[in-house]
Design an enzyme around this catalytic site. Structure first.
Site, mmCIF file in Angstrom:
data_model
loop_
_atom_site.group_PDB
_atom_site.id
_atom_site.type_symbol
_atom_site.label_atom_id
_atom_site.label_comp_id
_atom_site.label_asym_id
_atom_site.label_seq_id
_atom_site.Cartn_x
_atom_site.Cartn_y
_atom_site.Cartn_z
ATOM 1 N N GLN A 69 32.868 -14.034 43.015
ATOM 2 C CA GLN A 69 33.864 -14.562 43.953
ATOM 3 C C GLN A 69 34.831 -15.469 43.208
ATOM 4 O O GLN A 69 35.819 -15.904 43.768
ATOM 5 C CB GLN A 69 33.175 -15.397 45.026
ATOM 6 C CG GLN A 69 32.172 -14.633 45.845
ATOM 7 C CD GLN A 69 31.422 -15.587 46.764
ATOM 8 O OE1 GLN A 69 31.705 -15.690 47.939
ATOM 9 N NE2 GLN A 69 30.464 -16.281 46.209
ATOM 10 N N ASN A 70 34.511 -15.789 41.956
ATOM 11 C CA ASN A 70 35.318 -16.764 41.226
ATOM 12 C C ASN A 70 36.593 -16.122 40.703
ATOM 13 O O ASN A 70 36.610 -14.942 40.341
ATOM 14 C CB ASN A 70 34.505 -17.354 40.067
ATOM 15 C CG ASN A 70 33.270 -18.064 40.563
ATOM 16 O OD1 ASN A 70 33.176 -18.387 41.749
ATOM 17 N ND2 ASN A 70 32.313 -18.301 39.690
ATOM 18 N N HIS A 75 37.491 -11.717 44.863
ATOM 19 C CA HIS A 75 38.492 -12.615 45.459
ATOM 20 C C HIS A 75 39.743 -12.724 44.585
ATOM 21 O O HIS A 75 40.523 -13.647 44.752
ATOM 22 C CB HIS A 75 37.901 -14.006 45.710
ATOM 23 C CG HIS A 75 36.866 -14.022 46.796
ATOM 24 N ND1 HIS A 75 36.105 -15.129 47.103
ATOM 25 C CD2 HIS A 75 36.469 -13.056 47.660
ATOM 26 C CE1 HIS A 75 35.279 -14.841 48.106
ATOM 27 N NE2 HIS A 75 35.475 -13.581 48.447
ATOM 28 N N CYS A 105 59.751 -10.868 41.121
ATOM 29 C CA CYS A 105 59.565 -9.792 40.149
ATOM 30 C C CYS A 105 60.835 -9.730 39.293
ATOM 31 O O CYS A 105 61.938 -9.638 39.835
ATOM 32 C CB CYS A 105 59.336 -8.468 40.875
ATOM 33 S SG CYS A 105 59.403 -7.063 39.754
HETATM 34 N N1 APR Z 1 24.015 -24.356 39.310
HETATM 35 C C1 APR Z 1 23.661 -23.590 40.355
HETATM 36 N N2 APR Z 1 24.208 -23.726 41.582
HETATM 37 C C2 APR Z 1 25.138 -24.689 41.731
HETATM 38 C C3 APR Z 1 25.543 -25.530 40.669
HETATM 39 C C4 APR Z 1 24.933 -25.347 39.403
HETATM 40 N N3 APR Z 1 25.242 -26.096 38.341
HETATM 41 N N4 APR Z 1 26.489 -26.392 41.161
HETATM 42 C C5 APR Z 1 26.666 -26.085 42.441
HETATM 43 N N5 APR Z 1 25.856 -25.055 42.809
HETATM 44 C C6 APR Z 1 25.780 -24.359 44.099
HETATM 45 C C7 APR Z 1 25.871 -25.247 45.324
HETATM 46 O O1 APR Z 1 24.570 -25.683 45.708
HETATM 47 C C8 APR Z 1 26.463 -24.288 46.346
HETATM 48 O O2 APR Z 1 25.459 -23.531 46.995
HETATM 49 O O3 APR Z 1 26.945 -23.535 44.155
HETATM 50 C C9 APR Z 1 27.312 -23.321 45.500
HETATM 51 C C10 APR Z 1 28.803 -23.510 45.619
HETATM 52 O O4 APR Z 1 29.188 -23.201 46.919
HETATM 53 P P1 APR Z 1 30.722 -23.104 47.355
HETATM 54 O O5 APR Z 1 31.456 -24.295 46.856
HETATM 55 O O6 APR Z 1 30.757 -22.834 48.820
HETATM 56 O O7 APR Z 1 31.275 -21.856 46.507
HETATM 57 P P2 APR Z 1 31.210 -20.316 46.836
HETATM 58 O O8 APR Z 1 29.939 -19.952 47.525
HETATM 59 O O9 APR Z 1 31.538 -19.604 45.579
HETATM 60 O O10 APR Z 1 32.416 -20.172 47.851
HETATM 61 C C11 APR Z 1 32.717 -18.884 48.321
HETATM 62 O O11 APR Z 1 34.656 -19.693 49.467
HETATM 63 O O12 APR Z 1 36.552 -20.988 49.652
HETATM 64 C C12 APR Z 1 36.045 -19.763 49.307
HETATM 65 O O13 APR Z 1 37.166 -18.144 48.114
HETATM 66 C C13 APR Z 1 36.397 -19.306 47.916
HETATM 67 O O14 APR Z 1 35.146 -17.775 46.524
HETATM 68 C C14 APR Z 1 35.061 -18.941 47.316
HETATM 69 C C15 APR Z 1 34.190 -18.723 48.539
#
Ligand code: APR
Length: 250
Positions: A103-104, A121, A150
């Site tokens: 998703q990153n 994403h 463009c």
């Molecule tokens: N190691 C493992 N897990 C971690 C670490 C780490 N060092 N640091 C944070 N986390 C976990 C947190 O506990 C949390 O569950 O990573 C997760 C991050 O969650 P979010 O910030 O919600 O990110 P994500 O799930 O990727 O978000 C999904 O939301 O806003 C949108 O498009 C954006 O792709 C993104 C999507």
């Protein structure tokens, strides 16, 4: 099972697998110094998602949405892959087929050497023509004036990112779905499940027979596990600590 036993069990599962899918979220890049979206200090605490990351914001004020994306791009440019990205890339030396669904938008899996990465994403490297779908590298555009145009057609370009209120590209999701159904092991790393796509994908893979390993600092939101346990193994800890331990056993 205690923690070391679970690391051991994860290593054994992956060692016996010919096809592994790794599904990642912001947590995998946290140790590279990139902010996650949710939780204390997360991006959505500092920025209003409705102003900078929705389809309606893009229609209303494209320059603002672009400015936020360029801010992320700058932040990401200063970061490099961490031990978690490197451990995932190193799986390719040990397992016949390794595919990453992320998703990153930061490109750090590719920077670490992962060769098969699906960015569901989008990414911070590109702009897209909303009409034709043509992709442009941001480095080739004039970003002084936003939104960028463009250089050939003069049309307004948008970020090549999936925003809230937008649908997934069916081709990309079709591919993701094929990959998880072929996987013997699915590793789901650093995602909260607040955007439930990784969990839907992991469930799809699990119902086709995959063994699911969840790596996270915390347990994910229980509503997205639909009342039953998605993960066959839950490895609690930092991805940059846990994943190298697992990979060292393969
Ligand atoms: N190691 C493992 N897990 C971690 C670490 C780490 N060092 N640091 C944070 N986390 C976990 C947190 O506990 C949390 O569950 O990573 C997760 C991050 O969650 P979010 O910030 O919600 O990110 P994500 O799930 O990727 O978000 C999904 O939301 O806003 C949108 O498009 C954006 O792709 C993104 C999507």
């Amino acid at each position: 099972m205690e923690h070391d036993g679970m690391i051991q069990a994860a290593g054994e599962r992956i060692r016996g697998a010919a096809n592994v899918v790794v599904v990642t979220g912001a947590g995998v890049s946290a140790e590279s110094g990139i902010d996650t979206y949710r939780g204390a200090g997360g991006l959505w605490e500092k920025h209003d998602v409705n102003e900078v990351a929705t389809a309606s914001a893009l229609r209303r004020d494209p320059a603002k949405v672009w400015r936020f994306l360029l801010l992320l791009r700058e932040h990401i440019a200063a970061a490099s892959p961490n031990a978690a990205h490197r451990a995932i890339a190193a799986l390719e030396d040990r397992v016949a087929t390794v595919r990453v669904i992320t998703q990153n938008i930061d490109g750090l899996h590719q920077a670490a050497g992962s060769r098969t990465v699906l960015e569901i994403h989008g990414n911070v490297r590109e702009a897209r023509d909303p009409e034709t779908g043509a992709i442009h590298a941001l480095g080739e555009l004039d970003l002084e004036r936003l939104p960028p145009l463009c250089p050939r057609t003069g049309r307004v370009l948008r970020p090549n990112v999936l925003y809230f209120e937008e649908a997934y590209d069916p081709e990309i999701m079709g591919l993701a779905s094929r990959w998880v159904r072929q996987a013997e092991v699915i590793l789901i790393v650093g995602t909260s499940g607040m955007v439930p796509t990784p969990y839907f994908l992991a469930w799809e893979g699990k119902s086709a027979g995959a063994f699911v390993i969840d790596v996270n600092l915390d347990r994910s939101a229980p509503m997205f596990t639909f009342g039953t346990e998605l993960a066959d193994l839950f490895l609690q800890g930092k991805a940059g600590v846990v994943l190298p331990q697992v990979v060292a056993l393969i």
